[in-house]
Design a protein around this motif. Structure first.
Motif, PDB file in Angstrom:
ATOM      1  N   LEU A  18     -10.530   4.606   0.942  1.00  0.00           N
ATOM      2  CA  LEU A  18     -11.792   5.323   0.783  1.00  0.00           C
ATOM      3  C   LEU A  18     -12.961   4.369   0.588  1.00  0.00           C
ATOM      4  O   LEU A  18     -14.043   4.584   1.143  1.00  0.00           O
ATOM      5  CB  LEU A  18     -11.701   6.311  -0.373  1.00  0.00           C
ATOM      6  N   SER A  19     -12.751   3.305  -0.165  1.00  0.00           N
ATOM      7  CA  SER A  19     -13.842   2.340  -0.360  1.00  0.00           C
ATOM      8  C   SER A  19     -14.153   1.601   0.937  1.00  0.00           C
ATOM      9  O   SER A  19     -15.310   1.298   1.226  1.00  0.00           O
ATOM     10  CB  SER A  19     -13.506   1.360  -1.482  1.00  0.00           C
ATOM     11  N   LYS A  20     -13.149   1.339   1.736  1.00  0.00           N
ATOM     12  CA  LYS A  20     -13.357   0.680   3.026  1.00  0.00           C
ATOM     13  C   LYS A  20     -14.166   1.591   3.966  1.00  0.00           C
ATOM     14  O   LYS A  20     -15.098   1.154   4.624  1.00  0.00           O
ATOM     15  CB  LYS A  20     -12.019   0.338   3.652  1.00  0.00           C
TER      16      LYS A  20
ATOM     17  N   LEU B  49       7.266   0.346   3.279  1.00  0.00           N
ATOM     18  CA  LEU B  49       6.997   0.428   4.721  1.00  0.00           C
ATOM     19  C   LEU B  49       5.566   0.041   5.067  1.00  0.00           C
ATOM     20  O   LEU B  49       5.201  -0.004   6.227  1.00  0.00           O
ATOM     21  CB  LEU B  49       7.294   1.842   5.240  1.00  0.00           C
ATOM     22  N   GLY B  50       4.747  -0.215   4.049  1.00  0.00           N
ATOM     23  CA  GLY B  50       3.386  -0.687   4.294  1.00  0.00           C
ATOM     24  C   GLY B  50       2.422   0.426   4.656  1.00  0.00           C
ATOM     25  O   GLY B  50       2.430   1.496   4.062  1.00  0.00           O
ATOM     26  N   ARG B  51       1.609   0.167   5.656  1.00  0.00           N
ATOM     27  CA  ARG B  51       0.557   1.112   6.075  1.00  0.00           C
ATOM     28  C   ARG B  51       0.727   1.469   7.539  1.00  0.00           C
ATOM     29  O   ARG B  51       1.264   0.690   8.314  1.00  0.00           O
ATOM     30  CB  ARG B  51      -0.812   0.491   5.870  1.00  0.00           C
ATOM     31  N   TYR B  52       0.243   2.637   7.895  1.00  0.00           N
ATOM     32  CA  TYR B  52       0.250   3.089   9.280  1.00  0.00           C
ATOM     33  C   TYR B  52      -1.185   3.482   9.618  1.00  0.00           C
ATOM     34  O   TYR B  52      -1.719   4.412   9.022  1.00  0.00           O
ATOM     35  CB  TYR B  52       1.203   4.267   9.462  1.00  0.00           C
ATOM     36  N   PHE B  53      -1.804   2.765  10.542  1.00  0.00           N
ATOM     37  CA  PHE B  53      -3.210   2.960  10.899  1.00  0.00           C
ATOM     38  C   PHE B  53      -4.099   2.944   9.662  1.00  0.00           C
ATOM     39  O   PHE B  53      -5.015   3.742   9.512  1.00  0.00           O
ATOM     40  CB  PHE B  53      -3.426   4.250  11.687  1.00  0.00           C
ATOM     41  N   GLY B  54      -3.804   2.040   8.727  1.00  0.00           N
ATOM     42  CA  GLY B  54      -4.617   1.866   7.531  1.00  0.00           C
ATOM     43  C   GLY B  54      -4.284   2.814   6.395  1.00  0.00           C
ATOM     44  O   GLY B  54      -4.797   2.676   5.294  1.00  0.00           O
ATOM     45  N   VAL B  55      -3.424   3.782   6.629  1.00  0.00           N
ATOM     46  CA  VAL B  55      -3.062   4.751   5.597  1.00  0.00           C
ATOM     47  C   VAL B  55      -1.731   4.323   4.991  1.00  0.00           C
ATOM     48  O   VAL B  55      -0.777   4.060   5.718  1.00  0.00           O
ATOM     49  CB  VAL B  55      -2.935   6.172   6.196  1.00  0.00           C
ATOM     50  N   PRO B  56      -1.652   4.250   3.665  1.00  0.00           N
ATOM     51  CA  PRO B  56      -0.387   3.835   3.063  1.00  0.00           C
ATOM     52  C   PRO B  56       0.718   4.850   3.332  1.00  0.00           C
ATOM     53  O   PRO B  56       0.496   6.051   3.263  1.00  0.00           O
ATOM     54  CB  PRO B  56      -0.705   3.749   1.571  1.00  0.00           C
ATOM     55  N   ILE B  57       1.886   4.339   3.670  1.00  0.00           N
ATOM     56  CA  ILE B  57       3.058   5.198   3.804  1.00  0.00           C
ATOM     57  C   ILE B  57       3.616   5.336   2.397  1.00  0.00           C
ATOM     58  O   ILE B  57       4.095   4.377   1.813  1.00  0.00           O
ATOM     59  CB  ILE B  57       4.083   4.588   4.765  1.00  0.00           C
TER      60      ILE B  57
END
Length: 130
Positions: A121-123, A99-107
C-alpha cells in the motif's frame, strides 16, 4: 492447461484427489496463474503418488515439462519432518517455508493482519503521489 484442470477435476470427482476445505465451505484442488500452477492436496504418500500420476499423464499428452528446479513445495506446519522429506523426495521438489510474492502481492501463509499489505500500500501510495 484446460486438460490439466479436467484431469484434476476427474481425480477429485473419483475421490482420488483429497483437496482441503477452507472455512468449512470452499474446497480448492488447484489454481492457475498465467503460467504458474498451485496444487492443493492432503500430505500423504498416496496423494503424492496420485499427484505425480496426474502431472506425468499431462506432460506425456501435452509435451510440456515441469521445471522441478523452479517448483516449490509448501507443507502445513502439522506435517512431520519425516513425511515432509519423503514427499519432497518423491516429488523431486524442494521444500520452502515462504512462497514470496506474486505480482507484488504477498502469498499469505498465515492470518492476514494490517502489516500484511502495508508495504504494498505504501508503494502504491508513493507512485500515485508522484
Amino acid at each position: 492447461m484446460e486438460r490439466m484442470s479436467q484431469a484434476i477435476h476427474q481425480a477429485f470427482g473419483d475421490g482420488r484427489w483429497k483437496a482441503p476445505t477452507f472455512w468449512n465451505a470452499v474446497t480448492v484442488s488447484h489454481l492457475f496463474f498465467e503460467d504458474d500452477l498451485v496444487l492443493f492436496a492432503e500430505a500423504s504418500n498416496e496423494q503424492v503418488t496420485m499427484m505425480n500420476d496426474v502431472l506425468n499423464e499431462f506432460c506425456a499428452c501435452s509435451g510440456h515439462k515441469i521445471s522441478k528446479q523452479k517448483s516449490q513445495l509448501l507443507l502445513s506446519l502439522n506435517v512431520s519432518e519425516n513425511l515432509a522429506s519423503r514427499i519432497s523426495g518423491v516429488m523431486g521438489i524442494s521444500i520452502t517455508k515462504d512462497l514470496g510474492r506474486y505480482f507484488g502481492v504477498p502469498i499469505i501463509h498465515r492470518r492476514v493482519t494490517k502489516g500484511t499489505y502495508e508495504k504494498m500500500l505504501s508503494k502504491v501510495a508513493s507512485r500515485v503521489k508522484g
